[in-house]
Motif scaffolding. Structure first.
Motif, PDB file in Angstrom:
ATOM      1  N   TYR A 253       0.769  -1.326   0.038  1.00 44.38           N
ATOM      2  CA  TYR A 253       0.106   0.000   0.080  1.00 44.38           C
ATOM      3  C   TYR A 253       0.675   1.103   0.019  1.00 44.38           C
ATOM      4  O   TYR A 253       0.672   2.156   0.669  1.00 44.38           O
ATOM      5  CB  TYR A 253      -0.940  -0.063   1.010  1.00 44.38           C
ATOM      6  N   GLU A 255       2.911   4.340  -2.048  1.00 44.02           N
ATOM      7  CA  GLU A 255       2.828   5.409  -3.042  1.00 44.02           C
ATOM      8  C   GLU A 255       2.300   4.966  -4.485  1.00 44.02           C
ATOM      9  O   GLU A 255       1.255   5.425  -4.865  1.00 44.02           O
ATOM     10  CB  GLU A 255       4.084   6.171  -3.369  1.00 44.02           C
ATOM     11  N   HIS A 257       0.690   2.499  -5.100  1.00 41.63           N
ATOM     12  CA  HIS A 257      -0.788   2.012  -4.821  1.00 41.63           C
ATOM     13  C   HIS A 257      -1.829   3.178  -4.763  1.00 41.63           C
ATOM     14  O   HIS A 257      -2.969   3.412  -5.139  1.00 41.63           O
ATOM     15  CB  HIS A 257      -0.952   1.312  -3.456  1.00 41.63           C
ATOM     16  N   MET A 258      -1.195   4.289  -4.035  1.00 39.23           N
ATOM     17  CA  MET A 258      -2.040   5.545  -3.939  1.00 39.23           C
ATOM     18  C   MET A 258      -2.111   6.169  -5.424  1.00 39.23           C
ATOM     19  O   MET A 258      -3.461   6.631  -5.595  1.00 39.23           O
ATOM     20  CB  MET A 258      -1.325   6.396  -3.033  1.00 39.23           C
ATOM     21  N   TYR A 259      -1.179   6.215  -6.170  1.00 33.30           N
ATOM     22  CA  TYR A 259      -1.296   7.032  -7.491  1.00 33.30           C
ATOM     23  C   TYR A 259      -2.435   5.865  -8.306  1.00 33.30           C
ATOM     24  O   TYR A 259      -3.306   6.635  -8.865  1.00 33.30           O
ATOM     25  CB  TYR A 259      -0.092   7.044  -8.180  1.00 33.30           C
ATOM     26  N   LEU A 318      -9.800   6.289   2.485  1.00 31.62           N
ATOM     27  CA  LEU A 318      -9.603   6.099   1.224  1.00 31.62           C
ATOM     28  C   LEU A 318     -10.836   5.557   0.465  1.00 31.62           C
ATOM     29  O   LEU A 318     -11.836   5.156   1.120  1.00 31.62           O
ATOM     30  CB  LEU A 318      -8.603   5.018   0.945  1.00 31.62           C
TER      31      LEU A 318
END
Length: 456
Positions: A253, A255, A257-259, A318
């Motif tokens: 999880y 960066e 994954h965030m993008y 999220l």
DNA sequence: ATAGCCTTGAGA
DNA sequence: TCTCAAGGCTAT
């Protein structure tokens, strides 16, 4: 009708004719007043020779009394205001209600003027009134090819572009008939507003009376219809992320994954915009210009509103429903991300304090989308017109739903400025990152980030 | 039957 | 006394 001063500008919610005063619960014209009286007094029953959805306007109101009477009831005319004993003169129990409604209208008009908005007949006429067409609908021509393409999304969503294959209404008259029929739909409004705890003192909460001004503006009802199903979007995003992790080996999880998640959120933001009232009437080139300008604002609003709704102190919720511990996120972060998180938290607090509700959030989305600052938009007047209508609907809504909170509208607009500031910061942060190195280059996030910096 | 104008009368 | 939303009247 010398005594009519504030009503003479209004149109009858049943047929669009000129209003002559309050009759049986709300402002109507003389003929609908008479029609309603005759129908109730004589206990008439009508039948419809069509499909019980005849259009009622000034020229056709005589054609179908069944549908006319249905519309009378739907807009809120009150059977009990017709006197069984036929007594003339005097006053009935609706008197104080009329007075309140008048005061509210006056207040609204004063506020509209102070905000430089034109005082119109009803905030919602623009959609439903058959007699006026204040909105300049562009003539839609064949859809030009798009520049926003993404292989990633082509695969996922079997569409070769975000902006192609749109179905559009060719007729500029499409909006003259509201899909919900009435100018205001008190019943619908009740359903959407839900409980009445936040609307103290409102007429429609007493269950006894619904003057037209206290229901949800029709425009807002239309906006709510455009909303995507939150849970559906969530499950689709979760599914897609799982699929990509399996394919590309981007586990964990971090960066990346965030993008990927932000990229997916943007996909649904664009999908929402494409299917939204007014926006889908625009030429694709104009749609793109507007979206290139506001995608990050919409993204920021989406994240902030999720925190307002579901968030807890010290954590970030999220779109997938996962919770991220904020201290853990911030501690190793650089100064830009720290500021971003801090400003975001402040905004979430401001939203909570203001008690920004779902209806207001939806208006925000349209205010963000229809930004009149965007340069080189072909149909600028349309954008301006929509923006003004949203302003008017939002103002009307805040006055009706939060009468004890007179400057809520102003406060909301200030919040929107803060949101834009946050969005600028967020975009700066995203630009500072080498996203291409983190995730596959062919993503919407990259495209939008670059589109903005290559345009103008 | 419709709709524009008229009359009435309690409450502000 | 004035207001204005009820009901009434009547030509179309």
């Amino acid at each position: 009708m010398q005594y009519m001063s504030d009503a003479d500008l209004d149109v009858c919610p049943v047929c669009g004719d000129a209003v002559s005063g309050y009759h049986y619960g709300l402002l109507t014209c003389e003929s609908c007043k008479g029609f309603f009286k005759r129908t109730v007094q004589n206990n008439k029953s009508y039948t419809c020779s069509e499909t019980q959805d005849c259009r009622i306007d000034k020229t056709q109101r005589k054609r179908c009394p069944f549908c006319r009477f249905q519309k009378c009831l739907r807009v809120g005319m009150r059977l009990e205001a017709v006197r069984a004993d036929r007594m003339r003169g005097g006053r009935n129990r609706f008197g104080p209600m009329y007075k309140r409604h008048r005061a509210l209208k006056q207040q609204k008009n004063a506020l509209l003027q102070s905000h430089g908005l034109k005082v119109e007949y009803h905030a919602t006429d623009v959609i439903s009134s058959p007699t006026r067409t204040p909105l300049n609908f562009p003539n839609i021509t064949t859809t030009p090819s798009n520049t926003i393409t993404s292989d990633l999304h082509q695969q996922t969503h079997s569409s070769n572009s975000f902006f192609q294959n749109q179905t559009r209404y060719e007729s500029p008259h499409h909006y003259h008939v509201s899909p919900l029929g009435a100018l205001y739909s008190p019943i619908h409004a009740m359903a959407v507003i839900g409980d009445c705890s936040g609307i103290s003192g409102q007429a429609h909460c007493s269950g006894s009376f619904s003057p037209q001004g206290s229901a949800l503006p029709q425009l807002l009802v239309e906006f709510l219809h455009c909303e995507l199903d939150e849970l559906q979007v969530q499950s689709k995003i979760i599914g897609r992320l799982q699929q990509m992790q399996g394919e590309g080996g981007w586990g964990g999880y971090g960066e990346t994954h965030m993008y990927l998640m932000v990229d997916q959120m943007l996909f649904y933001i664009v999908e929402w915009a494409r299917g939204s009232v007014f926006f889908k009437e625009l030429k694709v080139s104009d749609q793109m210009k507007l979206l290139h300008h506001c995608w990050c604002d919409l993204l920021a609003l989406d994240i902030v509103s999720r925190q307002v709704q579901h968030g807890r102190q010290g954590s970030l919720v999220l779109v997938t429903g996962q919770e991220v511990d904020l201290p853990a996120l911030v501690t190793p972060a650089g100064p830009l991300l720290r500021t971003l998180v801090q400003k975001g938290q402040e905004l979430v607090e401001a939203f909570r304090k203001l008690q920004v509700d779902r209806n207001e959030m939806v208006c925000f989305k349209f205010l963000i989308l229809f930004n009149t600052d965007v340069k080189h938009v072909e149909n600028q007047s349309f954008v301006e017109n929509v923006k003004e209508q949203v302003h008017r609907a939002l103002l009307e809504y805040t006055l009706c739903a939060f009468p004890q909170f007179l400057d809520k509208f102003d406060q909301l607009l200030l919040c929107l400025l803060d949101l834009r500031a946050l969005s600028t910061l967020a975009e700066e942060y995203l630009c500072s990152k080498d996203i291409c190195g983190e995730v596959p280059c062919n993503n919407l996030l990259n495209e939008l980030l670059h589109a903005k910096h290559h345009s103008v």
